[in-house]
Design an enzyme around this catalytic site. Sequence first.
Site: not given
Ligand code: C5P
Length: 283
Positions: A9, A137
């Site tokens: 992506k 994502d």
């Molecule tokens: O959702 P995911 O586990 O992929 O996100 C990894 C990290 O990225 C989260 O722990 C957070 O610190 C950050 N994140 C964020 N805001 C988002 C997506 C991710 O702060 N919208």
Amino acid sequence: MIVEPAPAKINLALHVRARRADGYHTLETLFAFVADGDVLHLDPSGAPGLRITGPFAAGLSPDDPGNLVLCAEAAFRSQVAPVAPGAWLLDKRLPVASGIGGGSADAAAALRALARAHGVARDDPRLFAIAAALGSDVPACLLGRPALGRGRGERLDLLPPLPPLAVLLVNPLVPVSTAAVFARWDGVDRGALAHGAPLAVAIGGRNDLEPPARALAPAIDDVLALLAAQQGVLLARMSGSGATCFALFDHADDRASAARAVVASQPGWWCLETTLAAQPHVP
Ligand code: C5P
């Protein structure tokens, strides 16, 4: 044997709007997909487990219980159907922790593979609920079509198909932690995405994670400068939290010249010539 592509992506634009109390960030992003990525194989009746091959296999441990393919399978078995665990083979063609999906795309491919193997509709809402719990994502990767993402990225609205532009992906092979990049965002809301045709909105937009990612990985500056200087480039930008950057071109020959320039100047960088894909997942 089920073979499921896990396309990369790219975030054509990514506007960070606010920091949330739960540590996540509210954002608006244009998700698009390219025609290349990892490839996941599932043998539903094979010996259970995960094998990883491919140029970036060394970046992952197949025994890591946190691998998103195995997490997706565990969630499917507990929340959709108590099927026997399968034999997985992940062909890891994309750099790990690089802003172009990676683990999220693999998790989404695992859910699609399980849905195909066990007769579940690929738009079953339970798959999207599992995806959102696995990562911000993963729902977009499950959808696999151009979409506007809101919330933490999991609230999706389909976009009209994008033109099949030529894409060059370039990564300086510096892994960047998504959490660390978000943590360095300066807290300034620079405004919403515009409305209109997705490509025009993308070109007029930003990736608000570029400044914090560049501070953590200065090589991103070099990638963006090199891409922006290429002939025929419509847009050069970082994807996600980096460090992969993309350049869009109308013409494949401009993409090829840009790829040659990147390889000549930085032979150690990862560089992939691909295309924007409107419908990458149709089996
Ligand atoms: O959702 P995911 O586990 O992929 O996100 C990894 C990290 O990225 C989260 O722990 C957070 O610190 C950050 N994140 C964020 N805001 C988002 C997506 C991710 O702060 N919208």
